[in-house]
Design an enzyme around this catalytic site. Structure first.
Site, PDB file in Angstrom:
ATOM      1  N   ASP A 143       0.904  -1.204   0.008  1.00 34.14           N
ATOM      2  CA  ASP A 143       0.329   0.059  -0.054  1.00 34.14           C
ATOM      3  C   ASP A 143       0.865   1.423   0.117  1.00 34.14           C
ATOM      4  O   ASP A 143       1.579   1.444   1.152  1.00 34.14           O
ATOM      5  CB  ASP A 143      -0.885  -0.038   1.288  1.00 34.14           C
ATOM      6  N   ARG A 145      -0.412   4.674  -0.006  1.00 29.70           N
ATOM      7  CA  ARG A 145      -0.791   5.441   0.682  1.00 29.70           C
ATOM      8  C   ARG A 145      -0.448   5.853   1.794  1.00 29.70           C
ATOM      9  O   ARG A 145      -0.154   4.847   2.734  1.00 29.70           O
ATOM     10  CB  ARG A 145      -2.393   5.293   0.273  1.00 29.70           C
TER      11      ARG A 145
END
Length: 212
Positions: A143, A145
């Site tokens: 991920d 983010r």
């Protein structure tokens, strides 16, 4: 990754089928961003965009907030490989029912790896890898983010407390670290489909998402 600047670049009237909003555009500038894939050098400066759909008086009380990552395949094409569109529509309905709230829509396709890489990850998933394994196989983090931009947008809007629609504990933690209190977590769980059951299982077991 701290932002060198976060700027509101637009603010306009925005009627939708859910209700009447204002649509605000924001751009955050990151200098010397960290790489999400060691095989792809990052630019010296990265500009990250996000949209805030704002309904009602969001300063009178802690507003309902959804931080939603762009998902072309789900949000536009109604893909059943993921639950993104259903979560988006759930959040929009909750905001409308409340009469006030904020949808923060980030340009973070494929958990930040981008659309083309996401489609390559789909290919690997078709061969048996799960969504995390596919990202890692392509050289990306699971991920990419970090959710700093939504936090900075909320702070610019004068919001210090929120009721957050999410199944992802990392979003709650990111806001807390930015000084925004999450007074309530509202579940974003939606009914599963046979085509996304493994995807949801991976989010639950490997990413700690609060889904059954």
């Amino acid at each position: 990754m701290p932002f060198a600047s976060v700027t509101k670049v637009a603010d306009a009237d925005f009627p939708t089928r859910w209700g009447h909003f204002r649509i605000l555009g924001f751009e955050g500038v990151i200098e010397n961003p960290a790489a999400c894939n060691d095989n792809i050098p990052p630019p010296a400066v990265r500009v990250e965009g996000a949209v805030a759909l704002v309904m009602g008086d969001v300063l009178a009380a802690p507003p309902i907030v959804r931080i939603h990552s762009q998902c072309l395949t789900g949000d536009v094409f109604h893909s059943l490989r993921c639950d993104c569109r259903q979560q988006f529509e759930l959040a929009m309905a909750l905001i409308t029912d409340e009469g006030t709230g904020i949808m923060l829509y980030e340009q973070q396709e494929g958990r930040g790896i981008g659309l083309m890489a996401k489609l390559r990850a789909y290919e690997l998933q078709d061969k048996g890898l799960d969504t995390i394994e596919a990202n890692l196989e392509l050289g990306y983090e699971a991920d990419c983010r970090h959710f700093e931009l939504p936090a900075q947008i909320l702070k610019q809007m004068g919001i210090t407390e929120v009721r957050l629609i999410t199944n992802n504990p990392e979003k709650v933690e990111a806001l807390k670290l930015a000084g925004i209190k999450v007074v309530e977590r509202i579940s974003a769980e939606v009914p599963s489909e046979p085509t996304n059951e493994r995807y949801l299982q991976t989010k639950r077991e490997k990413m700690g998402h609060l889904v059954s």
